[in-house]
Design an enzyme around this catalytic site. Structure first.
Site, PDB file in Angstrom:
ATOM      1  N   GLU A   1       0.887  -1.171   0.000  1.00 21.64           N
ATOM      2  CA  GLU A   1       0.000   0.000   0.000  1.00 21.64           C
ATOM      3  C   GLU A   1       0.920   1.215   0.000  1.00 21.64           C
ATOM      4  OE1 GLU A   1      -2.398   0.428   3.515  1.00 21.64           O
ATOM      5  OE2 GLU A   1      -3.769   1.861   2.608  1.00 21.64           O
TER       6      GLU A   1
ATOM      7  N   HIS B   1      -4.487  -4.705  -0.423  1.00 19.30           N
ATOM      8  CA  HIS B   1      -4.169  -3.612  -1.360  1.00 19.30           C
ATOM      9  C   HIS B   1      -3.289  -4.068  -2.516  1.00 19.30           C
ATOM     10  CE1 HIS B   1      -6.183  -0.555   0.930  1.00 19.30           C
ATOM     11  NE2 HIS B   1      -5.544  -0.948   2.018  1.00 19.30           N
TER      12      HIS B   1
HETATM   13 ZN    ZN Z   1      -6.684  -1.955   5.416  1.00 18.41          ZN
END
Ligand code: ZN
Ligand code: NAG
Ligand code: NAG
Length: 532
Positions: free
Chosen positions: A382, A407
């Site tokens: 992320e 992510h």
């Molecule tokens: Zn999260």
């Protein structure tokens, strides 16, 4: 010499045109071959190999027409900040269809951001015995207490919320200001959050503010129920919720030992709270897990078309290596105790500027060393900080045999990690709105997951921290993925595969996956025939 050039120009142009005519006749690519290539490429995308039934094909054609009408809207919602796009999305007929669509499971949501902020403010803060305090750094704390709470290092002056609201005279604007403290919502997101540091600071403050509300034991029960309700209303049938293994209390009436701990943990911008009662009694983790199980069972009993919910126990990356090791041990124990509830383990908090997974390698190797299984569901990649330690989290997550990647924003730039995750069926949990609000990307048409979608990489859609973003359910994130990231080529097959993926890549045992899929199929068939 301009005269000469002007004289030459037409003859040169004529020559080129003639040449083009001649070669076009001989060298023009075969249009049939072209169609084959286009179809071949399309078959690689998410849902590209899904064989649609005749009725599904009919709906797909209709969806395509709807999409063509909306793709060229100006402004185009996925290109705008979600806070501005939300009202536009609500008017979209594709969005309405996505709301009705059975979306399967939500596999990436955090417990402190599960329920819409409207409910928190309009329901929870209206309950009796709720105290509020405004901190020096322009945040708020809440606590439910039988009597006036003791002053704390961060909160000197506690006021009964009910009294304060009455004194204020304008409850609507008072409530709106509370909502501002509990979310990231603002009219001017770009001005208010000029960079990732600014948005993350507000984000973590809002989490701390929420903690005192939702960890009050009676609220916690209703909160979990309400969270399941909101997902159910959005046609989501199963949840895997990341939830903190808590250490620290915020209860007012307990001893002063906690103030020191509060200081410590707020310094790290993190405060996981254990459930507390009005009289200051603190419940242990077993209580919380049991309560989660009870509430979920009750919800499933009331809603037989809901499959259930499980927890991914998580700790903050700001914890020390030894604390994380203790937490891993504890997670192993809790999973033994609650095998139906505990799905596995994760580390949460901002990856950038925090310790990478590799820092915790001792702790994370523990289950393997002990010969036990503790599935991992790591947040990884992320980040937009290519080449940093944190950017390696994706490969490290795979080294530690993660079951999914939270992510995976950076995955498209890691060819080997991409290969490995595809080979091992490790799905990426794509949370488009979260990535945008937390400032990894502004125009979702440029989201790197577009590459993953066009290759049919294992993927599910989720909402991460819906209440913080003024989001609810999964329909908004599906809209962004379908319209913004997938573009015109994403179709009904894409949607079907994404929904089925969420069951396929869940932590459920095979027999429950089968049951879930059968349940979903029934809903899906109804959905298709209702929209023809
Ligand atoms: Zn999260
Ligand atoms: C708050 O929610 C609970 C349960 O969800 C409900 O019983 C109660 O009536 C609600 N209270 C208010 C003030 O809306
Ligand atoms: C990951 O899985 C591989 C293959 O099953 C195993 O050899 C290895 O020990 C595992 N590693 C960890 C850290 O769990």
């Amino acid at each position: 010499m301009p005269v000469v050039r002007m004289a030459m120009a037409p003859s040169l142009h004529q020559a080129v045109t003639l040449l083009w005519f001649l070669t076009a006749a001989v060298g023009m690519p075969d249009p049939i071959k072209r169609d084959q290539l286009i179809a071949q490429e399309a078959s690689r995308q998410t849902g590209g190999k899904v064989a649609l039934t005749p009725v599904e094909r009919k709906l797909d054609a209709k969806l395509r027409q709807m999409k063509e009408r909306e793709m060229w809207a100006d402004p185009f919602p996925p290109a705008l900040h979600f806070f501005k796009a939300k009202p536009l999305i609500q008017r979209s007929s594709i969005f309405k269809l996505l709301q009705n669509m059975p979306k399967g499971a939500a596999l990436h949501i955090h417990s402190s951001s599960l329920v819409s902020v409207e409910w928190l403010v309009k329901n929870v803060t209206y309950r009796p015995h709720c105290y509020v305090c405004f901190t020096w750094d322009n945040s708020v704390r809440f606590v439910f207490s039988q009597r006036q709470p003791f002053p704390r290092w961060d909160c000197f002056y506690w006021q009964l919320l009910h009294t304060l609201r009455a004194k204020n005279g304008d409850p609507a604007s008072f409530d709106a200001s509370l909502m501002q403290h509990l979310t990231l919502i603002t009219e001017d997101p770009d001005g208010e959050y000029p960079n990732q540091d600014a948005v993350w600071e507000k984000f973590e403050k809002a989490f701390i503010a929420t903690a005192g509300l939702v960890s009050h034991a009676p609220v916690l029960r209703d909160y979990i129920f309400q969270g399941l309700q909101e997902l159910h209303q959005d046609n989501v049938m199963y949840l895997e919720l990341r939830s903190g293994l808590s250490r620290v209390c915020v209860s007012s009436s307990s001893s002063t030992c906690c103030s020191f701990l509060n200081l410590l943990y707020t310094f790290y911008f993190i405060l996981y709270c254990q459930a507390y009662e009005l009289d200051g009694t603190i419940h242990d983790k077993m209580w919380t897990l049991r309560t989660f199980q009870e509430v979920t069972n009750k919800f499933v009993k009331d809603h037989p078309d809901f499959l259930g919910a499980r927890l991914i126990l998580s700790v903050h990356r700001a914890w020390s290596a030894s604390e994380v090791k203790a937490a891993v041990k504890e997670a192993i124990e809790l999973q033994k105790e609650f095998p139906d509830v505990v799905a596995g383990f994760d580390l949460v908090g901002r990856e950038d500027s925090r310790r990478p997974l590799w820092y915790f390698r001792d702790a994370l190797s523990l289950p393997d060393q002990l010969g036990v299984t503790l599935p991992y569901f790591f947040h990884a990649g992320e980040t937009d900080e290519e080449g940093t330690e944190v950017d390696q989290n994706i490969l490290d997550a795979l080294l530690f045999n993660t079951s999914r990647i939270g992510h995976g924003y950076a995955l498209a730039r890691h060819p080997l990690a991409k290969e490995l995750s595809r080979k091992r069926n490790v799905a990426v949990e794509l949370c488009p709105i979260s990535n945008q609000v937390l400032k990894l990307i502004s125009d979702l048409r440029n989201h790197p997951a577009g590459v993953l979608m066009s290759e049919g990489h294992p993927m599910v859609i989720s909402s991460d921290d819906p209440s913080m973003f003024g989001n609810t359910g999964l329909a908004y994130d599906f809209f962004q993925a379908f319209m913004g990231i997938g573009g015109l080529k994403a179709n009904l097959g894409t949607l079907k595969e994404l929904a089925l993926n969420s069951i396929r890549y869940s932590s459920l045992p095979d027999h429950l996956k089968d049951a879930g899929q059968a349940m979903w199929q029934k809903k899906w068939d109804t959905f298709i025939s209702a929209h023809l």
